[in-house]
Design an enzyme around this catalytic site. Structure first.
Site, short mmCIF file in Angstrom:
data_model
loop_
_atom_site.label_atom_id
_atom_site.label_comp_id
_atom_site.label_asym_id
_atom_site.label_seq_id
_atom_site.Cartn_x
_atom_site.Cartn_y
_atom_site.Cartn_z
N ASP A 10 47.27 44.50 37.86
CA ASP A 10 45.87 44.55 38.88
C ASP A 10 47.40 44.46 40.53
O ASP A 10 46.49 45.14 42.01
CB ASP A 10 44.72 43.27 39.93
CG ASP A 10 44.88 41.76 40.49
OD1 ASP A 10 46.19 41.30 40.21
OD2 ASP A 10 45.11 42.43 41.98
N ASP A 67 47.37 39.93 32.67
CA ASP A 67 47.32 39.30 34.50
C ASP A 67 46.19 38.52 34.62
O ASP A 67 44.60 38.41 33.79
CB ASP A 67 47.87 40.51 35.53
CG ASP A 67 47.26 39.42 36.85
OD1 ASP A 67 47.47 38.07 36.99
OD2 ASP A 67 46.48 39.95 37.61
N ASP A 108 45.18 36.31 38.15
CA ASP A 108 43.97 36.38 39.05
C ASP A 108 44.19 38.21 39.70
O ASP A 108 44.85 38.47 39.60
CB ASP A 108 44.38 35.84 40.81
CG ASP A 108 44.99 33.78 40.32
OD1 ASP A 108 44.05 33.14 39.69
OD2 ASP A 108 46.36 33.65 40.85
MG LIG Z 1 47.01 39.62 39.72
#
Ligand SMILES: [Mg+2]
Length: 223
Positions: free
Chosen positions: A168, A7, A9
């Site tokens: 995240d 991922d 961001d």
């Molecule tokens: Mg993310």
């Protein structure tokens, strides 16, 4: 061959300041109350229009498309105004360099960003060419739909059991599991540990230096 699918961001780069600033400009320009910072960070990782829909509590009358367009404009302005909008998280460059030296691993990205947005981040950090497959909101439904992971695995010819998704948010963990891939959560981003675990994370890591050992652990085992 193994695939490490990242991922962007909240995992590779810390984009919270620029995202919150761009959201604030977008809602201000639409004459609407700006959502709390915590609400904005909770939707990072979704594709833009889907993120706006959630901020509007899925109200069909909420102008998600118009706000997404205002957000794109604000983000573009911010990129022009400032040099380092989205810094790499501590230790991430060293981890990416270690992975570059691994002949048994290819890297990819799966993100709610656009291709243009990812390209700007990679260019800024001198990471062009590191990622063999880049799956974005331009080419697939929003996370947690598994399409980005399925497309990435097909693009590089790696099996689900040999693919680790590093992310995240709960959206990442749900997406990875739906695609049959391994799910590795990082705790320096925008969703809490218990939410990551509840949505299918098989392991959590607190520091970038722990990523590679955790990946090797997942690659070497059956679920
Ligand atoms: Mg993310």
């Amino acid at each position: 061959m193994k695939l490490a699918l990242f991922d962007c961001d909240g995992t590779l780069v810390d984009s919270q300041d620029v995202i919150v600033t761009a959201m604030t400009r977008a809602f201000d320009r639409a004459g609407r109350p700006v959502p709390p910072r915590s609400a904005i960070l909770s939707i990072v990782g979704l594709s833009l229009v889907e993120a706006m829909r959630r901020l509007g509590d899925d109200d069909p009358a909420f102008p998600a498309e118009a706000l997404a367009e205002l957000y794109r404009g604000a983000f573009h302005e911010l990129r022009a105004e400032s040099a380092v909008l989205e810094p790499l998280f501590p230790g991430m460059r060293a981890t990416l360099d270690l992975l570059k030296a691994r002949e048994d691993v290819v890297l990819g990205i799966a993100t709610g960003k656009s291709q243009r947005g990812v390209a700007a981040v990679l260019r800024h950090h001198g990471l062009e060419g590191r990622f063999m497959t880049i799956q974005t909101a331009d080419d697939a439904p929003s996370k947690p739909h598994p399409a980005m992971v399925l497309q990435a695995m097909a693009a590089v010819g790696v099996e689900p059991a040999d693919t680790v998704l590093i992310g995240d948010t709960s959206f990442d963990m749900t997406m990875a599991r739906a695609a049959g891939a391994r799910a590795l959560g990082v705790t320096w981003g925008y969703h809490a540990r218990d939410l990551l675990m509840a949505s299918g994370a098989e392991r959590l890591v607190d520091h970038a230096a722990d990523l590679l050992p955790a990946m090797d652990g997942l690659w070497g085992t059956r679920r």
